[in-house]
Write an enzyme that holds these catalytic residues in place. Structure first.
Site, PDB file in Angstrom:
ATOM      1  N   LYS A  71      19.735 -12.149 -64.476  1.00  0.00           N
ATOM      2  CA  LYS A  71      19.249 -12.053 -63.102  1.00  0.00           C
ATOM      3  C   LYS A  71      17.727 -11.937 -63.098  1.00  0.00           C
ATOM      4  O   LYS A  71      17.145 -11.322 -64.016  1.00  0.00           O
ATOM      5  CB  LYS A  71      19.899 -10.820 -62.469  1.00  0.00           C
ATOM      6  CG  LYS A  71      19.668 -10.589 -60.993  1.00  0.00           C
ATOM      7  CD  LYS A  71      20.501  -9.371 -60.585  1.00  0.00           C
ATOM      8  CE  LYS A  71      20.376  -9.050 -59.105  1.00  0.00           C
ATOM      9  NZ  LYS A  71      21.250  -7.886 -58.760  1.00  0.00           N
ATOM     10  N   SER A 145      24.086  -8.772 -55.035  1.00  0.00           N
ATOM     11  CA  SER A 145      22.825  -9.486 -55.107  1.00  0.00           C
ATOM     12  C   SER A 145      22.740 -10.394 -56.331  1.00  0.00           C
ATOM     13  O   SER A 145      21.859 -11.245 -56.423  1.00  0.00           O
ATOM     14  CB  SER A 145      21.657  -8.495 -55.128  1.00  0.00           C
ATOM     15  OG  SER A 145      21.745  -7.618 -56.247  1.00  0.00           O
ATOM     16  N   SER A 169      26.724  -4.945 -56.739  1.00  0.00           N
ATOM     17  CA  SER A 169      26.221  -6.297 -56.986  1.00  0.00           C
ATOM     18  C   SER A 169      26.739  -6.928 -58.265  1.00  0.00           C
ATOM     19  O   SER A 169      26.626  -8.138 -58.444  1.00  0.00           O
ATOM     20  CB  SER A 169      24.688  -6.283 -57.018  1.00  0.00           C
ATOM     21  OG  SER A 169      24.177  -5.914 -55.757  1.00  0.00           O
TER      22      SER A 169
END
Length: 599
Positions: A71, A145, A169
């Site tokens: 990420k 997310s 997330s």
């Protein structure tokens, strides 16, 4: 792209790490960088890393040649970290600790993935780099997310990826993309080199196709990191899960009628199917009150913890708020509504809720909940971005606040073709045991891997370790057997019966005189050929073994027993001198038969 399949292909010479890397980059070139990726490791650099593996021994590297993604709030040296906000971008000189550890284990980094800006959201739509959608239907959100991280795995571009998880997330996107989403205990994976959302709550999470893959990645990445003040390792007995190797276990389900699915008509039935499958696996459902957990969840976004998000990027917010996603800016700037007094009041409330929720774990070993109540379309999120985002965190937001561990797993498909998922939630440091149970449940409910048609059944199952995590195996032969007067000394220490078996043949067995309650004595006699003595093998949390041993009276002692299969466990023995006036009962083969013979 599961780890075992790739390793088999490497070992057979069918492919090389270099060929795998080239194939991935060719696909990305054809499909486009966005919305999955924000930045890639340059192809030639990735190929150079792949070629270096040629001189390594595959067996020495648990992640040899395995492609992965991270990420874009996780630092990679030389590649900008944007946290999905271009104006925030900086280029780190060092990798995040987890990236360094994974590369040292042989993994090949491909690039950095899209996300909800500053890791604020569970939807995957709060980004200027394009909106990721579920791999099963482009109209529906991917979840956030860690949106790009999940999609990169589900679409087969990488074998695993790293996300972050503060409110869910690392779990919600797993449900929407038919993946395993592991959220370890806070501090198990270092957050050094990770842009914080809520620094006291943040976890690095793992997306993978199977629990087995997630377990391999976890083992390679975990460990104390002196650069991360929140890094930690379990104390002795912390995270003990004796139930994972037992024939039965207790799992918590909310009191009937208290789950909320926000109007969804398909997910309740799939959740019930998961509960029924757990029963088939040996689980005993125990109802519990979900209310204090939901009250805890409310503190995360409707309490002063939102101020921690502000603290993470304070100077940037003050100088560049116009560069932020409007919804993200609204949430983070809400920190101004909370005072230091509010923070302390919320901390007091959290401790009250922690005490209430802790009682639940006295009656259950693990909890099963929907990962998210329902799936929304991208359009539906646009209509109510904050309200519907909060719906998605209904069953995830409380986990980090209460210092719990969790694994999200696929739990079948709805009639409309969208995946459903459930989460197994355990106490701190129980992620290893949760992965084992998640694998069993996954294999009972799922068929395919990620967004592909590859079969889950063709991948290796994840087997519980012996002894279970944080436990010691203890063999009992007399008054501690199930139904006998001292069995409570095991159960009050949360011990679990693993199996009933016999010792090897070279043991003699005696009924001792003058013991209260009556007790037997076991003595090993090399060369003796007897029937073997019946024992129960229990798993005890390591931190309870000392008090258990301390209660063993003379002439008994705890030593090492050899079982009929040749394995060694701790167990009860007796001083040979105590057998001089005892009654030998070896021929009966066990304490229960002896007690029955006295009736």
């Amino acid at each position: 792209m599961d780890i075992t399949s790739i390793h088999k292909a490497y070992a057979s010479g069918q492919v090389t790490p270099e060929a795998v890397v080239n194939e991935i980059y060719d696909r990305i070139d054809a499909e486009g960088l966005q919305p999955v990726w924000i930045a890639l490791v340059p192809r030639e650099k990735a190929l150079e890393q792949a070629r270096k593996l040629q001189s390594a021994v595959q067996a020495d590297l648990p992640l040899y040649g395995i492609p992965f993604a991270v990420k874009d709030n996780i630092d990679v040296a030389g590649i900008p970290t944007t946290a999905a906000c271009p104006e925030y971008s900086y280029t780190p000189e060092q990798n995040a600790t987890v990236v360094t550890r994974l590369e040292a284990a042989g993994a090949l980094l491909i690039g950095k993935t899209n996300m909800d800006q500053f890791a604020t959201g569970l939807v995957g739509t709060r980004t200027p780099y394009g909106i990721c959608s579920s791999v099963f239907d482009k109209r529906y959100i991917s979840g956030g997310s860690s949106s790009g991280s999940a999609v990169s795995v589900a679409s087969g571009l990488v074998s695993f990826s790293l996300g972050t998880d503060t409110a869910g997330s690392g779990r919600v996107p797993a449900m929407f993309n038919n993946l395993i989403g592991l959220k370890p205990t806070r501090g198990v994976l270092s957050t050094h080199g990770v842009v914080p959302a809520c620094r006291t709550l943040d976890c690095v999470s793992i997306f993978a196709e199977t629990s087995s893959d997630a377990s391999v990645v976890l083992s390679a990445a975990r460990g104390l990191d002196g650069q991360d003040p929140y890094s930690r390792v379990p104390a002795i007995g912390a995270g003990a899960a004796p139930w994972i190797a037992a024939p039965s276990f207790r799992f918590g389900v909310p009191v009937a009628g208290t789950l909320e699915f926000y109007g969804d008509s398909h997910n309740p039935a799939l959740y019930q199917a998961a509960v029924e499958k757990l029963v088939a696996l040996g689980g005993q459902p125990v109802e519990f009150d979900l209310a204090p957990f939901l009250a805890t969840a409310q503190l995360l976004y409707k309490g002063p913890w939102v101020a921690e998000r502000y603290a993470a990027i304070e100077s940037f917010v003050e100088q560049h708020v116009e560069a932020m996603d409007p919804t993200v800016a609204k949430i983070i700037r809400g920190a101004a509504n909370y005072s230091a007094v509010d923070t302390f009041k919320a901390a007091y409330k959290l401790e009250e809720l922690r005490r209430q929720t802790a009682r639940v774990w006295n009656s259950i070993d693990v909890m099963v909940l929907p990962t998210a109540p329902r799936t929304y379309t991208i359009e539906e999120i646009g209509e109510a971005p904050i309200e519907r985002n909060s719906h998605l965190g209904q069953y995830t937001n409380f986990v980090n606040l209460l210092d719990l561990s969790a694994v999200a797993l696929p739990a079948g498909f709805r009639p409309d073709g969208l995946p459903f998922g459930v989460s197994l939630i355990g106490q701190a440091f129980q992620e290893t045991a949760l992965l084992v149970l998640a694998d069993r449940l996954h294999r009972g409910l799922g068929a395919t891997l990620g967004g592909s048609d590859r079969k889950l059944a063709e991948t290796p199952a994840l087997v519980a370790a012996t002894p279970p995590p944080g436990c010691l195996l203890m063999a009992v032969v007399g008054a501690h057997l199930t139904g006998q007067p001292l069995n409570w000394q095991l159960t009050e220490r949360k011990g679990s019966l693993i199996r009933t078996c016999r010792t090897s043949p070279d043991y003699k067995f005696y009924a001792l005189k003058g013991t209260v309650p009556p007790k037997p004595g076991l003595v090993r006699v090399p060369g003796f050929e007897g029937p073997g003595i019946e024992v129960e093998v229990w798993a005890l949390p390591e931190d309870t073994v000392g008090s258990f041993v301390d209660g063993v009276p003379q002439p008994l002692s705890i030593g090492t027993l050899r079982l009929e299969d040749g394995s060694l466990v701790k167990g009860f023995l007796v001083e040979p001198a105590a057998t001089e006036d005892a009654i030998e009962i070896t021929q009966l083969g066990g304490w229960r038969k002896y007690r029955e013979s006295l009736k």
